[in-house]
Write an enzyme that holds these catalytic residues in place. Sequence first.
Site, PDB file in Angstrom:
ATOM      1  N   GLU A 275       1.790   5.070  -6.467  1.00 45.39           N
ATOM      2  CA  GLU A 275       1.487   3.645  -6.438  1.00 45.39           C
ATOM      3  C   GLU A 275       0.680   3.241  -7.671  1.00 45.39           C
ATOM      4  OE1 GLU A 275      -0.115   2.302  -2.770  1.00 45.39           O
ATOM      5  OE2 GLU A 275       1.609   3.011  -1.613  1.00 45.39           O
ATOM      6  N   GLU A 288      -2.778   5.691  -6.238  1.00 40.27           N
ATOM      7  CA  GLU A 288      -2.755   6.837  -5.328  1.00 40.27           C
ATOM      8  C   GLU A 288      -1.336   7.355  -5.216  1.00 40.27           C
ATOM      9  OE1 GLU A 288      -4.282   4.955  -1.887  1.00 40.27           O
ATOM     10  OE2 GLU A 288      -2.348   4.155  -1.238  1.00 40.27           O
TER      11      GLU A 288
END
Length: 680
Positions: A275, A288
């Site tokens: 992400e 993350e």
Amino acid sequence: MFKKILIANRGEIACRVIKTARRMGIATVAVYSDADRGALHVKMADEAVHIGPPPANQSYIVIDRIMDAIRQTGAEAVHPGYGFLSENKRFAEALEAEGVAFIGPPSGAIEAMGDKITSKKIAAEAGVSTVPGYMGLIADAEEAARISEQIGFPVMIKASAGGGGKGMRIAWTAAEAREGFESSKNEAASSFGDDRIFIEKFVTQPRHIEIQVLADQHGNAVYLHERECSIQRRNQKVIEEAPSPFLDPETRAAMGSQAVALAKAVGYTSAGTVEFIVDGARNFYFLEMNTRLQVEHPVTELITGVDLVEQMIRVAAGEALPFAQSDLTINGWAMESRLYAEDPYRGFLPSIGRLTRYRPPAEVAAGPMLANGKWLEDAQPGETAVRNDTGVFEGGEISMFYDPMIAKLCSWAPTREGAIEGMRQALDEFEVEGIGHNLPFLSAVMDHPKFVSGDITTAFIAEEYPEGFTGAQLPHAELRRIAAAAAAMHRVAEIRRTRISGRLDHHERHVGENWVVFVGDEEFPVRIRADKNGSTVSIDGEELRVESDWKPGSSLARLVVDAAPLVLKVDRIAAGYRLRTRGADLKVHVRRPRAAELARLMPVKEAADTSKLLLCPMPGLVVKINVAAGDEVQEGQALATVEAMKMENILRAERHGTVKSVNAEPGQSLKVDDVIMEFE
């Protein structure tokens, strides 16, 4: 290949995995709690094992109970879905010790990337740009406030083991940092059994764009392009699409290459998602890595034709990826709308109860969906596609114990405009009754100019609906079409009502041509004339042609009005209908001219005054009461915390006042509109 796999999850994702396993000829085992005894995933699986009481921390996330189910059934592999144990290193290690394959990454990769603090450190060491923040352990709320001030407000307070929006808060002040730290810590402990918290800078006006990666045990890794996930509420995704309307090919390639490099650096296998937060200049920062299948994976499948669940199973069985990066092109555009059991008219608060009506739109296969076998059961090919991943059925119960998402409605078309229009029509046809749900909000977003243009950020909902969602406001021209439709429908209903046996040739004269249609606050005097193919409705001298095969009592009306399709959800009310379409919820009354004159003279009923009461906004458990009788409270002050569907909701004072009495206590279960406290 495996002969039998166990799905350590519930709801729509368990059903999703079962569908692919069934297509691959693999037997499936479901697990279920007391609350899920009659759930759809239990009915779909070949076998099912009971694992405990409704709370997840007594059933779905108890490793020993899952291991017992594996031993009972002889399952050779486990697919964890998302949430629950999907990113739990101890669970992966327990499976390894038992000689059972984990349909996911190695435990070392879960530990390295599933923990958000560790993953950020690894990313920084690998030269990946990360958002400024504090990755160390935080002792208490006061330290959280100090760290937040050093980073600079606003900050994001996040659970290290979190996911799905759980354990996340945005703080703009030191007071909010203290409060957010406590709530995030409690949610993290309850949902994940890990209460570690970290804090990072909250980047304003960001886009949330993620890269899907897939890696095998033979050193091969690819990225399957990106998903735009910027439409979020409470840090939880609501609408996703693939590809992103914002990325250019160069940025896409850079993000994809970086995601693959990160996956290889930690020895990753299986499906995972990296992400990123992307600013207006297309600078991107690592947030993350989710070491599991994402909720929004269907949109990637729709534009690539790759069944991610199938590839996860094959990778876990030791097979190599059957394609290279150059094989993975983008075909068309896909949208996903998450159907949540929550009431948008009450601040999106959770809603529970029985689904008295649950009728999704018909699924249709198209484009890349046909390239990878039968995606949709009994679906017919078309130019656009509709897919609905769900875990519920009509008559089933929506429980307070689990996530409120009950379905993921997806559309695909060759273009973004086509995918949006396909989603509009599918949402209009989706019938859900018995609970509060967010279908009206999803429809409103599909028509919002900013969304249609692709000009969106993660602040979209907060900026465009600052006072909450009160229903879509349809343009006057659309209200005219609805008035014409209502008049035509009312004529059909009146003919049926006035029909006299043996006098069928005279029934139409009892209906009349002149009516007044009240659509909300607007009035439309109409004249209606019918023929064998439909009706012509005159409004202010303009004629609108209405064609439909709607029958009285049908809950869905598909019409063509003024040469354009119109789909209405229909409920009968006195002298008219409740009609819902495109996010609007309208009371429509059809009256004769004289009745219309009298109706205008009727007084409007006033709502009861509840301004001196704090009412429970949703069914839930009282976690905390912050005040006592006699206390003076200020506007915005926290009064109580109620937990529902794994989320803590802080109820605040709307104005200055004094507490007269407190009628609830921690640990007490409340219904909607139960009185928590009263003010003087």
